[in-house]
Design a protein around this motif. Structure first.
Motif, PDB file in Angstrom:
ATOM      1  N   ALA A 192     -14.446  23.245  -0.540  1.00 62.51           N
ATOM      2  CA  ALA A 192     -14.305  22.607  -1.405  1.00 62.51           C
ATOM      3  C   ALA A 192     -15.213  22.478  -2.664  1.00 62.51           C
ATOM      4  O   ALA A 192     -15.168  22.187  -3.750  1.00 62.51           O
ATOM      5  N   ARG A 193     -16.468  22.726  -2.225  1.00 62.86           N
ATOM      6  CA  ARG A 193     -17.651  22.757  -3.291  1.00 62.86           C
ATOM      7  C   ARG A 193     -17.443  23.979  -4.154  1.00 62.86           C
ATOM      8  O   ARG A 193     -17.828  23.869  -5.358  1.00 62.86           O
ATOM      9  N   ILE A 194     -16.948  25.160  -3.363  1.00 63.03           N
ATOM     10  CA  ILE A 194     -16.460  26.289  -4.400  1.00 63.03           C
ATOM     11  C   ILE A 194     -15.742  26.094  -5.129  1.00 63.03           C
ATOM     12  O   ILE A 194     -15.716  26.416  -6.425  1.00 63.03           O
ATOM     13  N   ARG A 195     -14.635  25.327  -4.758  1.00 57.70           N
ATOM     14  CA  ARG A 195     -13.474  25.173  -5.608  1.00 57.70           C
ATOM     15  C   ARG A 195     -13.837  24.191  -6.673  1.00 57.70           C
ATOM     16  O   ARG A 195     -13.425  24.386  -7.975  1.00 57.70           O
ATOM     17  N   GLN A 196     -14.582  23.401  -6.580  1.00 60.13           N
ATOM     18  CA  GLN A 196     -15.043  22.369  -7.632  1.00 60.13           C
ATOM     19  C   GLN A 196     -15.907  22.822  -8.867  1.00 60.13           C
ATOM     20  O   GLN A 196     -16.070  22.863  -9.639  1.00 60.13           O
ATOM     21  N   LEU A 197     -16.754  23.867  -8.127  1.00 53.62           N
ATOM     22  CA  LEU A 197     -17.911  24.806  -9.025  1.00 53.62           C
ATOM     23  C   LEU A 197     -17.067  25.828  -9.702  1.00 53.62           C
ATOM     24  O   LEU A 197     -17.295  25.875 -10.917  1.00 53.62           O
ATOM     25  N   HIS A 198     -15.867  26.124  -9.298  1.00 48.31           N
ATOM     26  CA  HIS A 198     -15.022  27.182  -9.928  1.00 48.31           C
ATOM     27  C   HIS A 198     -14.272  26.227 -11.079  1.00 48.31           C
ATOM     28  O   HIS A 198     -14.143  26.872 -12.121  1.00 48.31           O
ATOM     29  N   ARG A 199     -13.838  25.092 -10.849  1.00 44.35           N
ATOM     30  CA  ARG A 199     -13.231  24.463 -11.790  1.00 44.35           C
ATOM     31  C   ARG A 199     -14.249  24.023 -13.096  1.00 44.35           C
ATOM     32  O   ARG A 199     -13.867  24.257 -14.245  1.00 44.35           O
ATOM     33  N   THR A 217     -16.863  25.276 -13.844  1.00 45.98           N
ATOM     34  CA  THR A 217     -17.336  26.583 -14.484  1.00 45.98           C
ATOM     35  C   THR A 217     -16.142  27.108 -15.512  1.00 45.98           C
ATOM     36  O   THR A 217     -16.376  27.569 -16.355  1.00 45.98           O
ATOM     37  N   SER A 218     -14.863  27.022 -15.257  1.00 47.71           N
ATOM     38  CA  SER A 218     -13.738  27.503 -15.864  1.00 47.71           C
ATOM     39  C   SER A 218     -13.746  26.591 -17.094  1.00 47.71           C
ATOM     40  O   SER A 218     -13.360  27.035 -18.408  1.00 47.71           O
ATOM     41  N   MET A 219     -14.149  25.043 -17.055  1.00 50.32           N
ATOM     42  CA  MET A 219     -14.089  24.341 -18.208  1.00 50.32           C
ATOM     43  C   MET A 219     -15.404  24.782 -18.989  1.00 50.32           C
ATOM     44  O   MET A 219     -15.101  24.540 -20.481  1.00 50.32           O
ATOM     45  N   ILE A 220     -16.251  24.937 -18.609  1.00 50.38           N
ATOM     46  CA  ILE A 220     -17.356  25.299 -19.555  1.00 50.38           C
ATOM     47  C   ILE A 220     -17.061  26.511 -20.113  1.00 50.38           C
ATOM     48  O   ILE A 220     -17.560  26.672 -21.485  1.00 50.38           O
ATOM     49  N   PHE A 221     -16.522  27.652 -19.338  1.00 53.23           N
ATOM     50  CA  PHE A 221     -16.311  28.900 -20.231  1.00 53.23           C
ATOM     51  C   PHE A 221     -15.304  28.698 -21.343  1.00 53.23           C
ATOM     52  O   PHE A 221     -15.362  29.277 -22.173  1.00 53.23           O
ATOM     53  N   THR A 222     -14.225  28.067 -20.912  1.00 50.92           N
ATOM     54  CA  THR A 222     -13.300  27.798 -22.002  1.00 50.92           C
ATOM     55  C   THR A 222     -13.985  26.917 -23.245  1.00 50.92           C
ATOM     56  O   THR A 222     -13.547  27.304 -24.333  1.00 50.92           O
ATOM     57  N   LEU A 223     -14.808  26.054 -23.066  1.00 53.20           N
ATOM     58  CA  LEU A 223     -15.354  25.402 -24.312  1.00 53.20           C
ATOM     59  C   LEU A 223     -16.032  26.357 -25.046  1.00 53.20           C
ATOM     60  O   LEU A 223     -16.275  26.177 -26.240  1.00 53.20           O
ATOM     61  N   PHE A 244     -18.136  35.965 -14.925  1.00 53.12           N
ATOM     62  CA  PHE A 244     -18.663  36.744 -13.863  1.00 53.12           C
ATOM     63  C   PHE A 244     -18.689  35.758 -12.653  1.00 53.12           C
ATOM     64  O   PHE A 244     -18.275  36.204 -11.407  1.00 53.12           O
ATOM     65  N   PHE A 245     -19.178  34.724 -12.769  1.00 52.92           N
ATOM     66  CA  PHE A 245     -19.031  33.959 -11.766  1.00 52.92           C
ATOM     67  C   PHE A 245     -17.633  33.229 -11.386  1.00 52.92           C
ATOM     68  O   PHE A 245     -17.528  33.226  -9.876  1.00 52.92           O
ATOM     69  N   LEU A 246     -16.831  33.213 -12.419  1.00 53.20           N
ATOM     70  CA  LEU A 246     -15.445  32.776 -12.027  1.00 53.20           C
ATOM     71  C   LEU A 246     -14.490  33.878 -11.292  1.00 53.20           C
ATOM     72  O   LEU A 246     -14.084  33.582 -10.234  1.00 53.20           O
ATOM     73  N   MET A 247     -15.095  35.214 -11.739  1.00 53.33           N
ATOM     74  CA  MET A 247     -14.595  36.316 -10.811  1.00 53.33           C
ATOM     75  C   MET A 247     -15.017  36.178  -9.408  1.00 53.33           C
ATOM     76  O   MET A 247     -14.143  36.214  -8.463  1.00 53.33           O
TER      77      MET A 247
END
Length: 65
Positions: free
Chosen positions: A3-10, A12-18, A45-48
């Protein structure tokens, strides 16, 4: 941990998009320096890595037949 990895992924994807949207917005007003195009790469890279982890974890979950 999953759950922690999934939250970090979410997040990070928002930061990447911004960052990517910000780069495109900056291009509308001026020519950005070349280094600016490399700023989203650590997040990508982190998202991958987290995406591959979640994908593999899903199929290697114990108890699945």
């Amino acid at each position: 941990m999953g759950a922690r990895i999934r939250q970090l992924h979410r997040w990070t994807s928002m930061i990447f998009t911004l960052i990517v949207v910000g780069i495109f917005a900056f291009q509308a007003f001026a020519v950005p320096p070349e280094w600016l195009y490399y700023t989203p790469l650590p997040f990508l890279f982190f998202l991958m890595l987290t995406g591959i982890y979640m994908f593999v974890r899903h199929y290697r979950r114990p108890g699945r037949s």
